[in-house]
Design an enzyme around this catalytic site. Sequence first.
Site, PDB file in Angstrom:
ATOM      1  CG  ASN A 145      -0.119   0.250   2.530  1.00 55.77           C
ATOM      2  OD1 ASN A 145       1.097   0.053   2.578  1.00 55.77           O
ATOM      3  ND2 ASN A 145      -0.798   0.658   3.587  1.00 55.77           N
ATOM      4  NE  ARG A 284      -4.228   0.355  11.113  1.00 56.31           N
ATOM      5  CZ  ARG A 284      -3.904   0.280   9.833  1.00 56.31           C
ATOM      6  NH1 ARG A 284      -3.851   1.393   9.094  1.00 56.31           N
ATOM      7  NH2 ARG A 284      -3.645  -0.886   9.275  1.00 56.31           N
ATOM      8  CD  GLN A 313     -10.793   1.999   9.829  1.00 53.78           C
ATOM      9  OE1 GLN A 313     -10.078   2.961   9.711  1.00 53.78           O
ATOM     10  NE2 GLN A 313     -10.564   0.887   9.161  1.00 53.78           N
ATOM     11  CG  HIS A 337      -8.917   2.638   6.233  1.00 54.95           C
ATOM     12  ND1 HIS A 337      -8.504   1.762   7.198  1.00 54.95           N
ATOM     13  CD2 HIS A 337      -7.793   2.975   5.537  1.00 54.95           C
ATOM     14  CE1 HIS A 337      -7.198   1.561   7.100  1.00 54.95           C
ATOM     15  NE2 HIS A 337      -6.751   2.285   6.081  1.00 54.95           N
TER      16      HIS A 337
END
Length: 386
Positions: A145, A284, A313, A337
């Site tokens: 990522n 985070r 989440q 997210h």
Amino acid sequence: MVFVSAIRTSLSKPQVASQRFSSGGSRGLKILAILYRGGDAAKQEPRLLGTVENELGLRSWLESQGHEYIVSDDKEGPNSVFQKQIQDADILITTPFHPGYVTPEVFNKAKNLKVCVTAGVGSDHINLNTAIDKKVQVLEVTGSNVTSVAEHVVMNMLLLVRNFVPAHEMIERGDWDVSQVARNAFDLEGKVIGTIGAGRIGHRVLQRVLPFNPKELVYYDYNPLPEEAAKAVGARRIDTVEELVSQCDVVTVNCPLHEGTRGLINADLLKKFKPGAWLVNTARGAICDKFAVADALKSGQLRGYAGDVWDVQPAPKDHPWRAMKNPLGGGNGMVPHYSGTTLDAQQRYAAGTKSILEKYFQGKEQEPANVIVGIGKWATKAYGQR
């Protein structure tokens, strides 16, 4: 609505999940994946691999290996698919975008669990200390990522500094008041930009903002950048977080969540920020105190806050970050997210998850960078110096 899919096999579970398995193996494993629901979007776009509907592209391959594969988005509460199926699962796959939280209580009921795989980067949804005690490996697709998130960070910096969101909302309302938007818009050029954490993502952020001609780039990290890397971006290392935030116009958080970073950006630290600074957090959500951030934005101590990570989440509808504003009615760049789950990133982490599983089935060593917790021991300092 809850989505769950499964392939049941008549093959018995192995007592030792680390043994070698052939493609026509005589033993099958139970693999549970907790992914996010894609709905019509996932049906229309097969490259949404990280969804319940598209199952990381693993089903046919796992079937051919003789394994049972259960996929669901249902993860909340004692009667959820996650809580029920984890009890005899051998392998858990989950993502940072819709995490199945593996608490000590979950570990205690997961009697067969040997491996937790994060399809993506960031395994803080797993109690890593308990994983060590239970001798459960924790693996993730490191690097999958980094480009996606670094680009998102730069985008967040620009939309905050340029006051983009209120300007766009003005157009949607049918209004036109240039001065109302421009009064809180600035250039990124000439600003001091700092990152808390200068690992794979933090370093790439520094590389990407360098062409904007900032006044200075600074970073805080227990592990200094290699000399050549630091020289290439012209970044100065700062000894404390407090010192970094007091010098920066823009602060970006690019460190993992662990005991040492949970609640790091709290009311006391926010008071040490330069008045009117911008804060970006794609690491985070729990690294920041949600109420302290909302209060700092409301007071103007922060001019803006943007990111895509939340302390829980999916975020509840009454989460303070959904509607918080600065005194001029802007400064909020929050989104779901998704920074690390672009279609390009999904292709990378789906392929990486398959590679991890393949190595496990064949009894081969994992790529060292992908190992967060080995069997009964830490394999990285990324989650704090041990």
